[in-house]
Enzyme design. Structure first.
Site, mmCIF file in Angstrom:
data_model
loop_
_atom_site.group_PDB
_atom_site.id
_atom_site.type_symbol
_atom_site.label_atom_id
_atom_site.label_comp_id
_atom_site.label_asym_id
_atom_site.label_seq_id
_atom_site.Cartn_x
_atom_site.Cartn_y
_atom_site.Cartn_z
ATOM 1 N N GLU A 141 4.610 19.231 -9.658
ATOM 2 C CA GLU A 141 5.178 17.916 -9.944
ATOM 3 C C GLU A 141 5.343 17.711 -11.438
ATOM 4 O O GLU A 141 4.458 18.056 -12.225
ATOM 5 C CB GLU A 141 4.259 16.813 -9.395
ATOM 6 C CG GLU A 141 4.786 15.405 -9.656
ATOM 7 C CD GLU A 141 3.846 14.315 -9.172
ATOM 8 O OE1 GLU A 141 4.296 13.155 -9.075
ATOM 9 O OE2 GLU A 141 2.667 14.612 -8.900
ATOM 10 N N GLU A 234 3.015 6.197 -3.599
ATOM 11 C CA GLU A 234 1.992 6.303 -4.637
ATOM 12 C C GLU A 234 2.295 5.238 -5.687
ATOM 13 O O GLU A 234 2.850 5.517 -6.744
ATOM 14 C CB GLU A 234 1.981 7.699 -5.268
ATOM 15 C CG GLU A 234 0.827 7.910 -6.237
ATOM 16 C CD GLU A 234 0.962 9.189 -7.042
ATOM 17 O OE1 GLU A 234 0.080 10.057 -6.951
ATOM 18 O OE2 GLU A 234 1.971 9.332 -7.779
#
Length: 261
Positions: A141, A234
């Site tokens: 990521e 998130e």
């Protein structure tokens, strides 16, 4: 694409970790994720998931010492043994609960960029070999933490190509927007790269609808590309988590309209 995943490291934090899966299921989430769920033994977590009809979408490995600002270990020279132990722990847990992804975070290196890059590639290669044949994929990521080694989508994509697609990208809408990208456009152009999605609005990093991001375009891009992974939430709730999740039924309706003929 019917898995809406609650990141229970951000959501339901008013509850003990063991109670958060049930709260997520009550609010309509169909999956959960957490970077370090170790306080709930894998057998207990597997039983909770089965009882609640949930899946576990991704787990993180090797976070390091948060008190020292260590957001991962993969790019930290001299910490290779600790990285390997953390990855093995996460991989074993993921296999035990049926989780498809482990995300070894790069971290904030203190040394030179060259050392960090070499260390990261070395550790990533080791992790990929370790995970081979396990049924678990590795995620990378791009994160906009100051000093974080894997800090750009272009670097993540370039590395993915260098490793011949042996890992998937975790695509985060908040980080993408912070980097100046249009999340829907990037997803349209790079959907084949994505294994997992994280949703938070921008600015603010709160729930969808609190910022400016056009999430209907993002969902259209993902469904048009045949994306079959989870969509993880998130975000930092701007109110109590259950209140902040009021957007979820609308997302489910929107998704069904885009998928069904």
């Amino acid at each position: 694409m019917n898995r809406f995943s609650a990141h229970i490291g951000y959501l339901y934090t008013e509850l003990p970790l063991a109670a958060r899966p049930a709260a997520a299921a009550r609010d309509g989430f169909t999956a959960i994720e957490h970077p370090e769920p170790w306080s709930v033994p894998a057998a207990d977590m597997r039983a909770r998931l089965a009882d609640l009809g949930l899946t576990f979408s991704q787990v993180t490995s090797g976070m390091g010492d948060a008190a020292k600002g260590e957001k991962g270990l993969a790019a930290l020279l001299g910490r290779e043994a600790e990285f390997r132990a953390g990855f093995d722990r996460a991989l074993d847990y993921a296999q035990a609960i049926g989780c498809p992804f482990v995300h070894p975070m790069a971290g904030v290196p203190k040394g030179g960029v060259l050392d960090a890059g070499e260390t990261y590639r070395f550790n990533l290669s080791w992790a990929l070999n370790r995970a081979e044949g396990s049924g678990v994929r590795v995620l990378v990521e791009a994160i906009t933490i100051p000093g974080y080694y894997m800090g750009s989508l272009s670097l993540a994509a370039e590395l993915q190509d260098q490793f011949h697609g042996r890992f998937d990208l975790l695509f985060d809408t908040y980080h993408a927007a912070t980097l100046g990208e249009d999340p829907a456009l990037w997803a349209t152009q790079n959907a084949r790269r994505i294994g997992h999605v994280h949703i938070a609005d921008h600015p603010g990093r709160h729930e969808p609808g609190t910022g400016t991001l056009p999430f209907d375009r993002l969902l259209s891009a993902l469904t048009a590309a045949g994306y079959a992974g989870a969509v993880g939430f998130e975000y930092v709730p701007s109110a109590a988590t259950s209140t902040s999740a009021a957007f979820l039924p609308g997302w489910k309706r929107l998704l069904s309209e885009k998928v069904l003929p």
